[in-house]
Scaffold this motif. Structure first.
Motif, mmCIF file in Angstrom:
data_model
loop_
_atom_site.group_PDB
_atom_site.id
_atom_site.type_symbol
_atom_site.label_atom_id
_atom_site.label_comp_id
_atom_site.label_asym_id
_atom_site.label_seq_id
_atom_site.Cartn_x
_atom_site.Cartn_y
_atom_site.Cartn_z
ATOM 1 N N LEU A 1 21.958 35.895 40.141
ATOM 2 C CA LEU A 1 20.562 36.336 40.227
ATOM 3 C C LEU A 1 19.762 35.865 39.018
ATOM 4 C CD1 LEU A 1 20.893 39.974 41.618
ATOM 5 C CD2 LEU A 1 19.717 38.058 42.702
ATOM 6 N N THR B 1 8.635 39.788 30.806
ATOM 7 C CA THR B 1 8.225 40.156 32.162
ATOM 8 C C THR B 1 7.547 41.526 32.151
ATOM 9 O OG1 THR B 1 10.093 38.875 32.987
ATOM 10 C CG2 THR B 1 9.015 40.337 34.552
ATOM 11 N N THR C 1 2.091 42.932 45.019
ATOM 12 C CA THR C 1 3.275 42.102 45.279
ATOM 13 C C THR C 1 3.815 41.554 43.965
ATOM 14 O OG1 THR C 1 2.394 41.489 47.431
ATOM 15 C CG2 THR C 1 4.145 40.102 46.542
ATOM 16 N N LEU D 1 5.395 44.448 41.910
ATOM 17 C CA LEU D 1 6.705 44.848 42.437
ATOM 18 C C LEU D 1 7.759 43.787 42.149
ATOM 19 C CD1 LEU D 1 5.617 46.441 45.826
ATOM 20 C CD2 LEU D 1 6.328 47.622 43.725
ATOM 21 N N PHE D 2 7.383 42.524 42.250
ATOM 22 C CA PHE D 2 8.290 41.421 41.931
ATOM 23 C C PHE D 2 8.696 41.492 40.462
ATOM 24 C CE2 PHE D 2 9.021 36.885 40.873
ATOM 25 C CZ PHE D 2 10.076 36.643 41.730
ATOM 26 N N GLU D 3 7.720 41.694 39.572
ATOM 27 C CA GLU D 3 8.013 41.787 38.139
ATOM 28 C C GLU D 3 8.899 42.984 37.823
ATOM 29 O OE1 GLU D 3 3.791 39.627 37.148
ATOM 30 O OE2 GLU D 3 3.937 41.823 37.010
ATOM 31 N N LEU D 4 8.631 44.124 38.445
ATOM 32 C CA LEU D 4 9.463 45.305 38.203
ATOM 33 C C LEU D 4 10.894 45.094 38.691
ATOM 34 C CD1 LEU D 4 6.910 48.140 39.065
ATOM 35 C CD2 LEU D 4 7.659 47.377 36.796
ATOM 36 N N ALA D 5 11.051 44.405 39.821
ATOM 37 C CA ALA D 5 12.394 44.103 40.330
ATOM 38 C C ALA D 5 13.131 43.170 39.371
ATOM 39 C CB ALA D 5 12.306 43.484 41.723
ATOM 40 N N ILE D 6 12.433 42.180 38.843
ATOM 41 C CA ILE D 6 13.061 41.254 37.892
ATOM 42 C C ILE D 6 13.466 41.984 36.618
ATOM 43 C CG2 ILE D 6 12.579 39.286 36.369
ATOM 44 C CD1 ILE D 6 11.100 38.012 38.708
ATOM 45 N N ALA E 1 14.286 45.100 36.358
ATOM 46 C CA ALA E 1 15.461 45.905 36.698
ATOM 47 C C ALA E 1 16.720 45.033 36.728
ATOM 48 C CB ALA E 1 15.253 46.602 38.048
ATOM 49 N N ILE E 2 16.624 43.846 37.294
ATOM 50 C CA ILE E 2 17.773 42.930 37.327
ATOM 51 C C ILE E 2 18.184 42.547 35.907
ATOM 52 C CG2 ILE E 2 18.520 40.601 37.977
ATOM 53 C CD1 ILE E 2 16.729 40.969 40.520
#
Length: 135
Positions: free
Chosen positions: A12, A85, A107, A110-115, A117-118
């Motif tokens: 990922l 990020t 969008t 949410l994409f930045e928050l997911a990244i 978290a990863i």
């Protein structure tokens, strides 16, 4: 030895690094093509140069941090990647608080928050790998 979960996290991170690299290369070679995606309207040559410099540096640094984190004991590079990020996400949140919510920006947020978290999950998981491999 990497567990399947740690291998997935590294894949990922590598994928995010590759995505950042592709965005950065596109910004460097054809910033005009990225204007609509980033909802930007630069003014003339100076605006395009600013787009390359100010937006491009985020993706260039993100690429570097992602790829450096894949090295042995490189997990700590995920912290500046998450902070970078996080700065973008914070900017979106401040913009929403000051100017109102543009649902198109959700969008990206949410994409930045997911990244983020990863990055943080991978940091935590790979940190244990690094300390055990040093023994």
């Amino acid at each position: 030895y990497l567990s399947p979960m740690k291998l997935l996290l590294k894949l990922l991170i590598a994928s995010i690094g590759l995505l950042y690299l592709l965005i950065w290369l596109r910004l460097m070679t054809d910033p005009g093509a990225m204007l609509e995606q980033f909802a930007l309207v630069p003014e003339g040559i100076a605006g395009l140069n600013s787009l390359r410099a100010n937006v491009g540096v985020l993706f260039c640094a993100g690429t570097l941090f992602c790829f450096l984190s894949l090295r042995a004991n490189g997990h700590w590079w995920l912290l500046p990647a998450a902070a970078l990020t996080g700065g973008a996400a914070l900017g979106r949140l401040i913009g929403m608080a000051m100017d109102g919510i543009a649902w198109e920006s959700m969008t990206g947020l949410l994409f930045e928050l997911a990244i983020i978290a990863i990055f943080l999950l991978a940091y935590r998981a790979l940190r244990g790998t690094a300390s055990r491999s040093a023994d």
